[in-house]
Design an enzyme around this catalytic site. Structure first.
Site, mmCIF file in Angstrom:
data_model
loop_
_atom_site.group_PDB
_atom_site.id
_atom_site.type_symbol
_atom_site.label_atom_id
_atom_site.label_comp_id
_atom_site.label_asym_id
_atom_site.label_seq_id
_atom_site.Cartn_x
_atom_site.Cartn_y
_atom_site.Cartn_z
ATOM 1 N N LYS A 175 65.921 60.481 45.454
ATOM 2 C CA LYS A 175 66.409 58.856 46.821
ATOM 3 C C LYS A 175 67.636 59.142 47.748
ATOM 4 O O LYS A 175 68.539 60.737 47.128
ATOM 5 C CB LYS A 175 67.859 57.948 45.202
ATOM 6 N N HIS A 294 52.005 57.842 37.782
ATOM 7 C CA HIS A 294 52.261 56.933 38.405
ATOM 8 C C HIS A 294 51.793 55.072 38.906
ATOM 9 O O HIS A 294 50.809 55.401 39.056
ATOM 10 C CB HIS A 294 53.437 56.674 39.669
#
Length: 475
Positions: A175, A294
């Site tokens: 992040k 994912h």
């Protein structure tokens, strides 16, 4: 057309709109071991009998159309048609029914998840006779399972490649997920891996944007992997997202990862598509790469209780198409996941044989006939205080992914990674000693804080963080 064919067609053909019940509702039918079975949750329009609705689903997802056609006489519809063989009301729900439908195996191309989904769910969800329709579960017969390669390697081979046994694996999504330069991105990866994580991860929407082109990211991440491996003596990895605008570009990125010698790449299998995913899975098996999957976009498909496709079906599809990891929900954290339902997903991903269990949403017994298993990935709003529950729920064969729970540590990425590693090993040891993590997990974490200042700092930061919202998909 020959005179003989023309006469035969005219004799056996009668035009008109079909009553589906006459052909496709067969309550006396006994499903065969080779049939693909589907459980649909139907909400018929007012005035439409459930038998007609179930028959319509069977027809429109197999050989049927809205009217009689003369070419029906040129094949054996009885051999190829789907059959609605049972209908039961949904307890506690008005005008909702579970329709069980059997499809002959000959309707489907071998080894093709794309064809399987195109046939069963490709058209019928827009049918006017239904207010809503949800595919709850599929039974994939062993005869069809055997036509698929499945995951490139599976759980045991992954552990052998990584030389990591006896505990869950730890990961972290870097992040901010968008905006970092490739060099700073690689720096964040290095800090997390040297701190004790097994993996770091591209976010699902990190592809090749102007701020960080894919090749630059791959090079800096590979440098971070090799440097952290040299320092720690452990094998490390980063899920390099190979998802791209075209299948050709995707394969180019996978080939670059192979040339760099990294152990694992990543794909967004729903947005990327089943055909691309299966191709990538085959490449990964042939070239020794692990494949992390994912499920971006899954909630668009699976979140509503009465319409769409449940995640258990999407998970089965992924195990057929191929993936060594798949995000499965957490039960705890910020993303939705009711415990028994999530454990049903996890078992369908990992185990060879899963018994029917309606309490967990499993409508059919599933035999995977030794198809390699897919490792579940728990992620989304989890931190060190969740570790006892995660170890108790998922066991060892899972990847626990802490994004903010690593990078949000007040001392930085490496201490955040160290805190998670200490918490995981403390909980694993306590479980192995026979302690009940459900009751004693907090004590285990507090005791570990005494000899890990990194964990103590993390516990102080996240002691009050909770995500308490009622889940939508409860049974």
């Amino acid at each position: 057309m020959s005179p003989q064919t023309e006469t035969k067609a005219r004799v056996g053909f009668k035009a008109g709109v079909k009553d589906y019940r006459l052909t496709y509702y067969t309550p006396d039918y006994q499903p065969k071991d080779t049939d693909i079975l589907a459980a649909f949750r139907m909400t018929p329009q007012p005035g439409v009998p459930p038998e007609e609705a179930g028959a319509a689903v069977a027809a429109e997802s197999s050989t049927g159309t809205w009217t009689t056609v003369w070419t029906d006489g040129l094949t054996s519809l009885d051999r190829y048609k789907g059959r609605c063989y049972d209908i039961e009301p949904v307890p506690g729900e008005e005008n909702q029914y579970i329709a069980y439908i059997a499809y002959p195996l000959d309707l489907f191309e071998e080894g093709s998840v794309t064809n399987l989904f195109t046939s069963i769910v490709g058209n019928v969800f827009g049918f006017k006779a239904l207010r809503a329709l949800r595919l709850e579960d599929l039974r994939i017969p062993p005869a069809y399972v055997k036509t698929f390669q499945g995951p490139p390697h599976g759980i045991q081979v992954e552990r052998d490649k990584l030389n990591k046994y006896g505990r869950g694996l730890l990961g972290c999504t870097i992040k901010p997920k968008l905006g970092l330069s490739a060099k700073n991105y690689g720096r964040a990866v290095y800090e997390c891996l040297r701190g004790g994580l097994d993996f770091t991860k591209d976010d699902e929407n990190v592809n090749s944007q102007p701020f960080m082109r894919w090749r630059d990211r791959f090079l800096f991440v590979a440098e971070a992997i090799y440097k952290s491996q040299a320092e720690t003596g452990e094998i490390k990895g980063h899920y390099l997202n190979a998802t791209a605008a075209t299948a050709e570009a995707m394969m180019q990125r996978a080939e670059c990862a192979k040339d760099l010698g990294v152990p694992i790449i990543m794909h967004d299998y729903l947005t990327g598509g089943f055909t691309a995913n299966t191709s990538l899975s085959h490449y990964c098996r042939d070239n020794g790469l692990l494949l992390h999957i994912h499920r971006a976009m899954h909630a668009v498909i699976d979140r509503q209780r009465n319409h769409g496709i449940t995640f258990r079906v999407l998970a089965k599809a992924l195990r057929l198409s191929g993936g060594d990891h798949l995000h499965s929900g957490t039960v705890v954290g910020k993303l939705e996941g009711e415990r028994e339902v999530t454990l049903g997903f996890v078992d369908l991903m990992r185990d060879d044989y899963i018994e029917k269990d309606r309490s967990r949403g499993i409508y059919f017994t599933q035999d995977w006939v030794s198809l390699p298993g897919t490792m579940p990935v728990a992620s989304g709003g989890i931190h060190v205080w969740h570790m006892p529950a995660l170890v108790e729920i998922f066991g060892d064969d899972a990847c626990l992914q802490f994004g903010g729970g690593t990078l949000g540590h007040p001392w930085g990425n490496a201490p955040g990674a160290a805190a998670n590693r200490v918490a995981l090993e403390a909980c694993t040891q306590a479980r192995n000693e026979g302690r009940d993590l459900a009751r004693e997990g907090g004590d285990v974490i507090r005791a570990a804080c005494k000899w890990s200042p990194e964990l103590a700092a993390a516990c102080e930061v996240w002691k009050e963080i909770k995500f308490e919202f009622e889940t939508i998909d409860t049974l």
